[in-house]
Design an enzyme around this catalytic site. Sequence first.
Site, mmCIF file in Angstrom:
data_model
loop_
_atom_site.group_PDB
_atom_site.id
_atom_site.type_symbol
_atom_site.label_atom_id
_atom_site.label_comp_id
_atom_site.label_asym_id
_atom_site.label_seq_id
_atom_site.Cartn_x
_atom_site.Cartn_y
_atom_site.Cartn_z
ATOM 1 C CG HIS A 119 -120.130 -36.967 -1.797
ATOM 2 N ND1 HIS A 119 -118.784 -36.859 -1.503
ATOM 3 C CD2 HIS A 119 -120.270 -38.053 -2.601
ATOM 4 C CE1 HIS A 119 -118.139 -37.841 -2.099
ATOM 5 N NE2 HIS A 119 -119.005 -38.586 -2.775
ATOM 6 C CG ASN A 150 -117.235 -31.247 2.439
ATOM 7 O OD1 ASN A 150 -118.376 -31.726 2.399
ATOM 8 N ND2 ASN A 150 -116.204 -31.878 1.934
#
Length: 277
Positions: A119, A150
């Site tokens: 995201h 991430n």
Amino acid sequence: MKSCLPVFMSIILAAALSLPSGAQVVESSDGRRWADMYELPAFARAKGQEKVVRREAYTVSFNPKLRIPNWVAWILTGERLDHPVTSRPDSDAFVPDPAIKGCPDRRYNYQKYRYERGHICPAADNKWSETAMQTCFYMSNICPMSIRLNHGSWNDLEEKSRDWAQHRYPDTVIYVVGGTVPATAGKGAKGIPAYVGDNDDIAVPLKVFKALLRNDPDHGWTAIGYIFDQTGKCEKATIDSIEALTGFDLFHNLPDNIESRIESVDGSAQWPGADIR
């Protein structure tokens, strides 16, 4: 009686000039105008470089050629983060953005490359609204990220940003923009694929960035920036240096004198615990 038509037309023209070409106008949850959204970069001047969509919780500039976001911009507040955790979508997660033609869908799994669907605007920033939570899982908000990035430095800054908003500055809006470095996308490097996806048509950026801005009661406007690579390495950066790297004009809605002053300096002294390992 004096005609009000010229005034009316000038208002319409001003509104038109403030919108990006092809932008989908969705009223933000706080009712702000485009010009009052200090988290926004300037929109691209050349055609075909972006599709801009404004949502309840964020604004996204999607790159149709690279099939990843150029940038995503949103706000963080203590009030939003104090809401109970909203459940994440299940079957509706990682779906195509309905407003963007050609946006990848959930079939585009990166696991064969050991990459994840990372995201830009994180789910944990969107627990204040069911709509916000659902739409942050649209693939237009997703970028190929290595597991190390991430779950490492990128996640560390997400948590640091929420701490600033919720505990350090709970009564202050924090304006956030994160995204990719387009010039590095699709290039590939040792151990880093150029593209991922079922058809190898989603570009992998070698670098991503995040920048934060707030109007502090004590210090006035202050900003801080970070640049990451896919190995998880993170460096603090001035906003000017991020702009030079990405080609984006960040925080362009600020008055020019303020924008010039804060973007050229390292503002980390006004952001406690700014170092990210």
